[in-house]
Scaffold this active site. Structure first.
Site, PDB file in Angstrom:
ATOM      1  N   HIS A  38      64.643  80.701  45.877  1.00 52.62           N
ATOM      2  CA  HIS A  38      63.512  80.394  44.993  1.00 52.62           C
ATOM      3  C   HIS A  38      63.729  80.534  43.570  1.00 52.62           C
ATOM      4  O   HIS A  38      62.812  80.915  42.941  1.00 52.62           O
ATOM      5  CB  HIS A  38      62.074  80.990  45.543  1.00 52.62           C
ATOM      6  N   GLY A 120      65.986  70.656  60.503  1.00 52.66           N
ATOM      7  CA  GLY A 120      64.841  71.467  60.357  1.00 52.66           C
ATOM      8  C   GLY A 120      65.008  72.891  60.215  1.00 52.66           C
ATOM      9  O   GLY A 120      64.108  73.622  60.359  1.00 52.66           O
ATOM     10  N   GLY A 122      66.636  74.891  58.047  1.00 55.05           N
ATOM     11  CA  GLY A 122      66.705  75.523  56.884  1.00 55.05           C
ATOM     12  C   GLY A 122      68.134  75.202  56.389  1.00 55.05           C
ATOM     13  O   GLY A 122      68.474  76.214  55.504  1.00 55.05           O
ATOM     14  N   LEU A 123      68.924  74.563  57.006  1.00 54.40           N
ATOM     15  CA  LEU A 123      70.297  74.473  56.576  1.00 54.40           C
ATOM     16  C   LEU A 123      70.667  73.175  55.711  1.00 54.40           C
ATOM     17  O   LEU A 123      71.743  72.585  55.621  1.00 54.40           O
ATOM     18  CB  LEU A 123      71.267  74.385  58.041  1.00 54.40           C
ATOM     19  N   SER A 124      69.645  72.440  55.294  1.00 55.70           N
ATOM     20  CA  SER A 124      69.736  71.584  54.401  1.00 55.70           C
ATOM     21  C   SER A 124      70.133  70.292  54.836  1.00 55.70           C
ATOM     22  O   SER A 124      71.188  69.415  54.284  1.00 55.70           O
ATOM     23  CB  SER A 124      70.387  71.652  53.152  1.00 55.70           C
ATOM     24  N   SER A 125      69.990  69.792  56.147  1.00 48.73           N
ATOM     25  CA  SER A 125      70.351  68.470  56.629  1.00 48.73           C
ATOM     26  C   SER A 125      69.856  67.431  55.680  1.00 48.73           C
ATOM     27  O   SER A 125      70.597  66.387  55.907  1.00 48.73           O
ATOM     28  CB  SER A 125      69.717  68.497  58.113  1.00 48.73           C
ATOM     29  N   SER A 126      68.815  67.602  55.088  1.00 49.06           N
ATOM     30  CA  SER A 126      68.333  66.228  54.369  1.00 49.06           C
ATOM     31  C   SER A 126      69.222  66.171  53.366  1.00 49.06           C
ATOM     32  O   SER A 126      69.706  64.952  52.891  1.00 49.06           O
ATOM     33  CB  SER A 126      66.876  66.619  53.915  1.00 49.06           C
ATOM     34  N   ASP A 170      70.644  72.190  46.843  1.00 51.01           N
ATOM     35  CA  ASP A 170      71.152  71.787  48.102  1.00 51.01           C
ATOM     36  C   ASP A 170      72.009  70.567  48.072  1.00 51.01           C
ATOM     37  O   ASP A 170      73.181  70.449  48.496  1.00 51.01           O
ATOM     38  CB  ASP A 170      70.004  71.238  49.021  1.00 51.01           C
ATOM     39  N   TYR A 217      56.019  75.927  50.208  1.00 51.44           N
ATOM     40  CA  TYR A 217      56.898  75.704  49.260  1.00 51.44           C
ATOM     41  C   TYR A 217      56.155  75.426  47.979  1.00 51.44           C
ATOM     42  O   TYR A 217      56.544  75.654  46.909  1.00 51.44           O
ATOM     43  CB  TYR A 217      57.935  75.028  49.920  1.00 51.44           C
TER      44      TYR A 217
HETATM   45  C1  GLA Z   1      64.785  74.572  49.571  1.00 51.92           C
HETATM   46  C2  GLA Z   1      64.800  73.776  48.512  1.00 51.92           C
HETATM   47  C3  GLA Z   1      65.987  74.357  47.413  1.00 51.92           C
HETATM   48  C4  GLA Z   1      65.536  75.775  47.170  1.00 51.92           C
HETATM   49  C5  GLA Z   1      65.214  76.448  48.187  1.00 51.92           C
HETATM   50  C6  GLA Z   1      64.731  77.940  48.305  1.00 51.92           C
HETATM   51  O1  GLA Z   1      65.893  74.632  50.382  1.00 51.92           O
HETATM   52  O2  GLA Z   1      65.463  72.537  48.936  1.00 51.92           O
HETATM   53  O3  GLA Z   1      65.942  73.641  46.162  1.00 51.92           O
HETATM   54  O4  GLA Z   1      64.350  75.877  46.252  1.00 51.92           O
HETATM   55  O5  GLA Z   1      64.387  75.948  49.304  1.00 51.92           O
HETATM   56  O6  GLA Z   1      65.879  78.702  47.517  1.00 51.92           O
END
Ligand code: GLA
Length: 380
Positions: A38, A120, A122-126, A170, A217
């Site tokens: 964050h 989904g 939290g490993l940024s699949s998007s 990400d 968020y």
């Molecule tokens: C998500 C957002 C990122 C970042 C994190 C928290 O992954 O996509 O940009 O803000 O949360 O660190």
């Protein structure tokens, strides 16, 4: 798919669904953030690694837009002049619209997606999907995009079209990741430095899934903006929340509402932790680095209030089981806890955590292992 890998699975899928070989292909990785949570929308530093797990996108030119995924049967046809549907294909529509806005000629595309990035969690699949798709579609349009442009296309697709007000961490690591390296990114200036990160990490899934778009968020972002406005009343020169000097925290604690004061304390202490963490990694001080992860988690739990019971339990068990460090990673409120442990004992550490978790929650949390992998690449 796990055995073949997403690259092979993607080509096979394309053939099955669209009846020919693709013209182009590209892939991009998921990520795990080691430290700096964050901070990316508060002007602070972040320290992610790219995973050695990737999303592979294949495409060929067509007259309309048809999208297929290894995760569901059939194809989805989409128009580019409509708003988002709340479907995974929104990410692709967002990418196409950004590329077209940049002058790319893309009248249509048949496109397939295969991935071994857990979705989904939290490993940024998007970001793996948007960056991979942007690289494949730019190639289809015969347009060479600079790496920073790829980041921008992917970030705008997600923040402007899909409507997730994310920072740029990400997308940046999905483009610039390097094997065996972590990326120290200063989000205020865009400055990037690679820091050696040998060895592997374990990722323990809390099993909880978050709703990023509408959820907490967005609420935290609003709180951070409000906190910055209030801090500027007595520090008018302040550019971002991450610029608050640690020495000002006591005063902020007195002058801001309690909750906002805590949010600022997280951002400021986390900013310091990332810088100390980069230094610890450079000097090979793994124990010190691990302590910073534990401290980061405590700050997420107490001050940013973005943790959850399951993640707190995993982190507490990690400490008891001899892990060097552990921390909830990503947006929060669920997702994955990153575990650092000496290579020789990491299996035993993870088993102890899993057993303790199962005793309390009645299920065994899933675990993945990853090394720092490479960023976006063209797939032949
Ligand atoms: C998500 C957002 C990122 C970042 C994190 C928290 O992954 O996509 O940009 O803000 O949360 O660190």
């Amino acid at each position: 798919m796990a055995k073949q890998g997403p690259r092979h699975a993607g080509r096979t899928l394309f053939h099955e669904v669209f009846g020919s070989a693709p013209d182009v292909g590209a892939s991009a990785p998921g990520r795990v953030n080691l430290l700096g949570e964050h901070t990316d929308y508060n002007g602070g530093p972040v320290l992610p690694i790219a995973l050695d797990r990737r999303t592979v996108v294949h495409a060929r030119a067509a007259r309309s837009f048809r999208f297929a995924s290894a995760l569901e049967p059939g194809v989805v046809e989409r128009r580019m002049d409509e708003g988002p549907h709340g479907h995974w294909t929104d990410y692709l529509v967002g990418v196409v619209r950004q590329l077209v806005a940049m002058g790319c000629d893309i009248p249509g595309a048949d496109l397939s997606v295969a991935s071994d990035v857990p979705a989904g969690a939290g490993l940024s699949s998007s970001a793996a999907l948007t960056v991979g798709a942007a690289a494949a579609l730019a190639q289809l349009a015969r347009r060479r995009l600079a790496p920073a442009q790829l980041v921008e296309v992917a970030w705008r697709a997600e923040s402007e079209y899909v409507g997730v007000r994310c920072g740029r961490m990400d997308q940046t690591i999905a483009v610039f990741g390097r094997r065996g390296m972590a990326l120290a990114l200063e989000t205020a200036t865009g400055q990037r430095r690679m820091v050696p990160f040998p060895g592997s990490v374990r990722l323990l899934d809390s099993g909880l899934r978050h709703a990023l778009v509408a959820g907490e968020y967005g609420h935290r972002r609003i709180e951070c903006e409000e906190a910055l406005r209030r801090c500027r009343r007595f520090m008018p020169e302040l550019a971002t929340l991450a610029d608050v000097p640690p020495t000002a925290l006591a005063r902020i604690g007195r002058l801001l509402p309690r909750t906002l004061g805590r949010r600022v304390r997280h951002v400021v202490t986390e900013t310091t932790r990332v810088r100390e963490g980069v230094d610890a990694l450079r000097r090979g001080r793994r124990t010190r680095f691990g302590e910073l992860l534990y401290a980061g988690h405590a700050s997420l739990r107490r001050d940013f209030e973005s943790s959850c019971e399951e993640a707190d339990a995993i982190v507490a068990l990690a400490r008891k089981s001899g892990a060097t460090g552990a921390r909830l990673t990503g947006a929060g409120w669920g997702g994955v806890v990153i575990i650092l442990a000496p290579e020789r004992s990491s299996n035993a550490v993870v088993e102890r955590i899993q057993a303790g978790f199962a005793r309390r929650f009645g299920r065994i949390p899933q675990v993945w292992e990853s090394r720092a992998g490479g960023g976006v690449r063209i797939e032949r």
